[in-house]
Design a protein around this motif. Structure first.
Motif, short mmCIF file in Angstrom:
data_model
loop_
_atom_site.label_atom_id
_atom_site.label_comp_id
_atom_site.label_asym_id
_atom_site.label_seq_id
_atom_site.Cartn_x
_atom_site.Cartn_y
_atom_site.Cartn_z
N GLU A 20 0.82 -1.22 0.00
CA GLU A 20 0.00 0.00 0.00
C GLU A 20 0.85 1.26 0.00
O GLU A 20 0.47 2.28 -0.59
N ALA A 21 2.01 1.21 0.61
CA ALA A 21 2.88 2.39 0.68
C ALA A 21 3.38 2.81 -0.70
O ALA A 21 3.72 3.97 -0.93
N ARG A 22 3.43 1.85 -1.66
CA ARG A 22 3.92 2.14 -3.01
C ARG A 22 2.78 2.39 -4.00
O ARG A 22 3.03 2.60 -5.18
N SER A 23 1.55 2.35 -3.54
CA SER A 23 0.40 2.40 -4.45
C SER A 23 0.32 3.70 -5.26
O SER A 23 -0.06 3.67 -6.43
N LYS B 119 2.67 1.90 -11.33
CA LYS B 119 2.06 2.03 -12.65
C LYS B 119 1.48 0.71 -13.15
O LYS B 119 0.98 0.63 -14.28
N ILE B 120 1.51 -0.31 -12.31
CA ILE B 120 1.03 -1.64 -12.70
C ILE B 120 -0.47 -1.63 -12.94
O ILE B 120 -1.25 -1.15 -12.10
N CYS B 121 -0.89 -2.14 -14.09
CA CYS B 121 -2.30 -2.30 -14.46
C CYS B 121 -3.07 -0.98 -14.53
O CYS B 121 -4.30 -0.97 -14.41
N LYS B 122 -2.38 0.13 -14.78
CA LYS B 122 -3.06 1.41 -14.81
C LYS B 122 -3.24 1.95 -16.23
O LYS B 122 -3.40 3.15 -16.42
N GLU B 123 -3.25 1.05 -17.21
CA GLU B 123 -3.41 1.51 -18.59
C GLU B 123 -4.83 2.00 -18.88
O GLU B 123 -5.08 2.68 -19.87
N SER B 124 -5.79 1.63 -18.00
CA SER B 124 -7.18 2.08 -18.17
C SER B 124 -7.77 2.37 -16.79
O SER B 124 -7.55 1.61 -15.84
N ASN C 6 2.70 -11.71 -8.39
CA ASN C 6 2.36 -11.06 -9.65
C ASN C 6 3.58 -10.49 -10.35
O ASN C 6 4.36 -9.76 -9.75
N TYR C 7 3.72 -10.86 -11.63
CA TYR C 7 4.78 -10.28 -12.47
C TYR C 7 4.20 -9.50 -13.66
O TYR C 7 4.95 -8.98 -14.47
N ALA C 8 2.90 -9.47 -13.76
CA ALA C 8 2.25 -8.79 -14.89
C ALA C 8 2.34 -7.28 -14.72
O ALA C 8 2.36 -6.75 -13.61
N LYS C 9 2.37 -6.58 -15.85
CA LYS C 9 2.42 -5.12 -15.84
C LYS C 9 1.11 -4.51 -16.34
O LYS C 9 0.84 -3.34 -16.09
N THR C 10 0.31 -5.29 -17.08
CA THR C 10 -0.97 -4.81 -17.59
C THR C 10 -2.09 -5.64 -17.00
O THR C 10 -1.88 -6.77 -16.54
N PHE C 11 -3.31 -5.10 -17.06
CA PHE C 11 -4.45 -5.84 -16.49
C PHE C 11 -4.75 -7.08 -17.32
O PHE C 11 -5.11 -8.12 -16.76
N ASP C 12 -4.58 -7.01 -18.65
CA ASP C 12 -4.79 -8.20 -19.48
C ASP C 12 -3.82 -9.30 -19.08
O ASP C 12 -4.20 -10.48 -19.00
#
Length: 213
Positions: free
Chosen positions: A35-38, A42-47, A171-177
């Motif tokens: 939460e401190a890094r939220s 930029k993870i999953c923030k493309e939309s 989690n290693y994903a960078k996008t929501f897809d």
């Protein structure tokens, strides 16, 4: 890849759940980062629609940043359906989707799904009997039957296996897809092992740690 993997998962799930008339609904937190890094993540923030946000997990009595996995499983402990929402979305909102996924059955949940209006809507629109434990201070209080309280723990077992054996919270994903495809892949892998255990080796379906070869 998501629709193709989901098609495989649904076919596997239906071999177990085709004639089921009792299901369990619950949710679990999926943290993206601390939460401190939220604020700088930029993870999953493309939309903005699918962006993660801050939520509260009652079972762990803690706040977190990420998503929430909503799921329905059968009493045989096989996932029927699931969805992913931002962490702040209340559990009860998932009931709007359930009426389009199952019908003519009993649905067991915890107090997070307690709502007379939703109970009525599910029954009228899909003939789903929603059974949740009542609050002690409610009028006409009745304790939830033991068999339902025991059955409700089965989805908690599945969540624990997803965390321990399949590391769904890593989690290693960078996008929501990418994120939702990783979550689906882990749920599908579990369902595949259950299928192999049941229909190939004829053993208990939830022996997840056992060798499948």
């Amino acid at each position: 890849m998501f629709p193709y993997i989901e098609n495989i998962r649904v076919k596997l799930s239906n071999t177990f759940n085709e004639f089921e008339d009792c299901f369990i609904v619950d949710s679990m937190p999926l943290e993206i980062c601390k939460e401190a890094r939220s604020n700088r993540s930029k993870i999953c923030k493309e939309s903005t629609i699918s962006s993660p946000n801050k939520g509260y997990c009652a079972s762990q009595n803690s706040r977190y940043y990420g998503y929430k996995l909503h799921a329905v499983c059968s009493v045989k402990e096989v996932f029927k359906s699931f969805d992913i929402s931002p962490a702040s979305v209340h559990d009860i909102n998932y009931l709007k989707d359930i009426q389009h996924q199952i019908k003519d059955c009993t649905l067991i949940g915890d107090r997070g799904y307690l709502s007379a209006q939703y109970q009525l809507d599910l029954f009228e629109k899909a003939n789903i009997k929603l059974d949740v434990p009542m609050r002690i201070n409610q009028s006409n209080y009745k304790k939830q039957p033991y068999v339902f309280r025991k059955s409700r723990k089965r989805i908690e077992t599945l969540f624990s296996q997803l965390c321990d054996q399949f590391m769904i919270r890593r989690n290693y994903a960078k996008t929501f897809d990418g994120f939702k495809t990783r979550v689906l892949s882990k749920i599908t892998a579990m369902t595949m092992i259950q299928y192999i255990n049941k229909f190939i080796f004829d053993r208990k379906i939830n022996n997840i740690k056992i060798s499948i070869v």
